[in-house]
Scaffold this motif. Structure first.
Motif, PDB file in Angstrom:
ATOM      1  N   GLY A 343       1.069 -16.335 -13.582  1.00 40.68           N
ATOM      2  CA  GLY A 343       1.175 -17.791 -13.636  1.00 40.68           C
ATOM      3  C   GLY A 343       0.304 -18.394 -14.729  1.00 40.68           C
ATOM      4  N   LEU A 344      -0.960 -17.914 -14.842  1.00 44.26           N
ATOM      5  CA  LEU A 344      -1.853 -18.455 -15.864  1.00 44.26           C
ATOM      6  C   LEU A 344      -1.377 -18.077 -17.263  1.00 44.26           C
ATOM      7  CD1 LEU A 344      -4.455 -20.043 -16.285  1.00 44.26           C
ATOM      8  CD2 LEU A 344      -5.725 -17.883 -16.224  1.00 44.26           C
ATOM      9  N   PHE A 346       1.712 -17.485 -18.108  1.00 43.13           N
ATOM     10  CA  PHE A 346       2.911 -18.284 -18.360  1.00 43.13           C
ATOM     11  C   PHE A 346       2.529 -19.674 -18.854  1.00 43.13           C
ATOM     12  CE2 PHE A 346       6.631 -20.799 -17.397  1.00 43.13           C
ATOM     13  CZ  PHE A 346       7.690 -19.931 -17.647  1.00 43.13           C
ATOM     14  N   TYR A 347       1.513 -20.272 -18.216  1.00 43.85           N
ATOM     15  CA  TYR A 347       1.069 -21.610 -18.633  1.00 43.85           C
ATOM     16  C   TYR A 347       0.429 -21.566 -20.016  1.00 43.85           C
ATOM     17  CZ  TYR A 347      -1.732 -25.862 -18.825  1.00 43.85           C
ATOM     18  OH  TYR A 347      -2.307 -27.040 -19.213  1.00 43.85           O
ATOM     19  N   SER A 348      -0.385 -20.527 -20.269  1.00 50.93           N
ATOM     20  CA  SER A 348      -1.080 -20.417 -21.542  1.00 50.93           C
ATOM     21  C   SER A 348      -0.110 -20.248 -22.709  1.00 50.93           C
ATOM     22  CB  SER A 348      -2.058 -19.239 -21.505  1.00 50.93           C
ATOM     23  OG  SER A 348      -2.674 -19.038 -22.745  1.00 50.93           O
ATOM     24  N   SER A 350       3.174 -21.163 -22.656  1.00 53.78           N
ATOM     25  CA  SER A 350       4.376 -21.978 -22.477  1.00 53.78           C
ATOM     26  C   SER A 350       4.756 -22.733 -23.751  1.00 53.78           C
ATOM     27  CB  SER A 350       4.167 -22.978 -21.329  1.00 53.78           C
ATOM     28  OG  SER A 350       3.050 -23.819 -21.602  1.00 53.78           O
ATOM     29  N   HIS A 351       3.781 -23.028 -24.623  1.00 59.95           N
ATOM     30  CA  HIS A 351       4.080 -23.811 -25.815  1.00 59.95           C
ATOM     31  C   HIS A 351       4.903 -23.038 -26.841  1.00 59.95           C
ATOM     32  CE1 HIS A 351       0.585 -21.465 -26.867  1.00 59.95           C
ATOM     33  NE2 HIS A 351       0.764 -21.745 -28.140  1.00 59.95           N
TER      34      HIS A 351
END
Length: 529
Positions: A343-344, A346-348, A350-351
């Motif tokens: 999850g982390l 994926f967020y990191s 995502s850009h």
């Protein structure tokens, strides 16, 4: 011939100051001015390493350097429209696509500005075309390409999230590796080393099949040479700690998985340079040097062996703590670690997901599935057991992505290293997605199996209770001709008590044990106590 052709294609993408070794960082690329009397001067001459989300300005000056006079259709009312085209619509956004000059601007050398804003990491070429309009509203009398390959590179706004993500990942990986050390059986590890069928199968799968398959997929499916090189790099990397965690969650042989990870990490010191020397020339220009991160590979070995050693010490001197960590903590913590990191991460990242097109996702999926299938098949034909097949399959398909990212960053400058890492990111996403689906299936299967065992156990308990109650009643309350006997002595036998009173004489037949149902809600508990 194919190698030379691919190298030339790569050179086109690497013109903008791209250096695959630090010694070549001084090479610069100047925008290509098309031969002709019309010249477009840009300041700065190239726009490198601009930060995401921040606008930058390019000043443009249009001049006429021809020895001949201006064409007859160029009058005082003529307009000179410079159109801007980009090779990539995702990387940057322009505030306008047309810049209009007048004849006065051309004669006096007046500047016009073009604003460029980076949207996502990457590189893009700007191409400028001049349309000459005799007057406002007329059709272009002439169209000239005046400037090509003006390079713009965009770098990440901040690496803070990446640094936080890396620190958290290392801490959690070390803690969980300590837990795995508590469950590690050195006798089985020694057996795997003395009879190294599993490690040999894993070695061949990881350092023969995976590099060749990743190389083939990169050539066939990926057009960008940088991205093809990135997929090759992830294919030649050794296994990582994540494969050990997944082996634990999927009921594989953890001892074999850890042994294979250790062996592959050592073997990678020689196998990675060998494969990169053989195959990187298909993606990088001739004479390029690839920086293999030996130091980071040594650090990965330390991150594996040191926490395992702590876990083994806990098992040796604090067995109760080791049993607690092994039974109660290790699986839930491994599951939490994987979900949290996924999850982390994926967020990191995502850009940059907008840069992942279907070819990259398909290439990553193909490499992941091939690794799982080939590893499992090779382990099966060598007659390994189910837990060992799971361990070999996971170790083959899952690579140490940290080593791949470090290699790309030390070999290519930013943002080219980030672009080259996109296939590796796609492969990791596909591998993790496949494993999450498998984990859900395994968990559902375990729940169904557990419920079935519980129901079977309940039925067995009922049967045992019935047999026990019948045996007790036959022993203690059997009627005789001269009275009731208990242990050879005559005793007074009261009638069975029910919740509702004693049995009347006309229902004395109910004393027969075969007619009394144990666990009946009307039976006095004293009868079966």
């Amino acid at each position: 011939m194919r190698s030379v052709l691919l190298c030339r294609v790569v050179a086109v993408f690497l013109l903008a100051g791209l250096s695959v070794s630090k010694a070549e960082d001084q090479n610069e690329t100047i925008p290509i001015q098309d031969v002709g009397p019309w010249v477009l001067i840009t300041h700065p001459p190239k726009l490198e390493r601009i930060t995401e989300k921040i606008p930058y300005t390019i000043n443009l000056t249009l001049t006429y350097s021809g020895s001949e006079e201006l064409p007859e259709y160029v009058t005082s009312e003529a307009l000179f429209v410079v159109k801007v085209f980009t090779t990539n619509d995702l990387t940057v956004v322009l505030n306008r696509e047309e810049i209009v000059f007048t004849l006065e601007d051309v004669n006096e050398g007046n500047n016009k500005s073009l604003q460029v804003t980076g949207q996502v990491i990457g590189y893009v070429d700007l191409n400028f075309v001049l349309d000459i309009l005799p007057n406002n509203g007329s059709v272009a009398a002439d169209t000239i390409a005046i400037l090509s390959d003006y390079v713009v590179t965009v770098v990440r706004e901040s690496d803070t999230m990446d640094n936080i993500f890396t620190v958290i990942m290392i801490i959690m990986a070390v803690l969980n590796t300590i837990n795995m050390g508590c469950a590690l059986d050195m006798a089985i590890v020694k057996q795997n080393i003395l009879r190294p069928v599993g490690p040999i199968v894993g070695f061949i799968s990881q350092f023969t099949f995976m590099p060749l398959f990743a190389f083939g997929v990169a050539l066939l499916m990926i057009d960008d040479p940088l991205m093809g090189f990135g997929l090759l790099v992830i294919g030649v990397c050794p296994g990582g700690i994540a494969s050990n965690f997944w082996t634990l969650l999927l009921d594989g042989d953890v001892n074999l998985s850890i042994t294979m990870t250790f062996v592959s990490s050592i073997a990678a010191m020689g196998m990675m340079p060998l494969w990169l020397w053989l195959l990187s020339g298909y993606f990088l220009p001739e004479g390029s040097s690839v920086q293999v991160p030996f130091l980071d590979m040594a650090v990965s070995l330390i991150l594996l062996t040191f926490p395992l050693g702590i876990g083994l010490l806990i098992r040796r001197f604090k067995l109760s703590l080791a049993e607690f960590l092994t039974v109660k903590i290790i699986k839930p913590f491994s599951f939490f670690f994987i979900i949290f990191i996924f999850g982390l991460g994926f967020y990191s990242l995502s850009h940059i997901f907008i840069l992942l097109d279907w070819t990259l996702v398909a290439a990553g999926l193909a490499v992941s599935l091939a690794g799982f299938v080939f590893g499992a098949f090779f382990a099966w034909i060598t007659r390994l057991g189910r837990p060992q097949i799971i361990a070999v399959s996971l170790e083959t398909a899952m690579q140490n992505a940290n080593i791949a990212f470090v290699l790309l960053k030390t070999t290519l400058p930013t943002p080219y290293s980030d672009i080259a890492a996109l296939p590796a990111i796609a492969q990791i996403l596909m591998t993790t997605s496949i494993l999450l689906v498998c984990l859900v299936i395994v968990m559902v299967y375990r729940c169904c199996k557990k419920c079935g065992k519980k129901e079977e156990k309940t039925n067995l308990q009922v049967e045992n209770e019935e047999e026990t109650a019948k045996a007790l009643m036959l022993k203690d309350y059997t009627d005789g001709s001269n009275g009731n006997y208990r242990n050879g002595k005559q005793v007074e036998t009261p009638p069975p008590n029910y919740y509702g009173g004693q049995i009347p004489p006309e229902f004395s037949w109910a004393r027969q044990p075969s007619l009394i149902v144990p666990s009946s809600p009307t039976l006095d508990p004293r009868i079966i106590a």
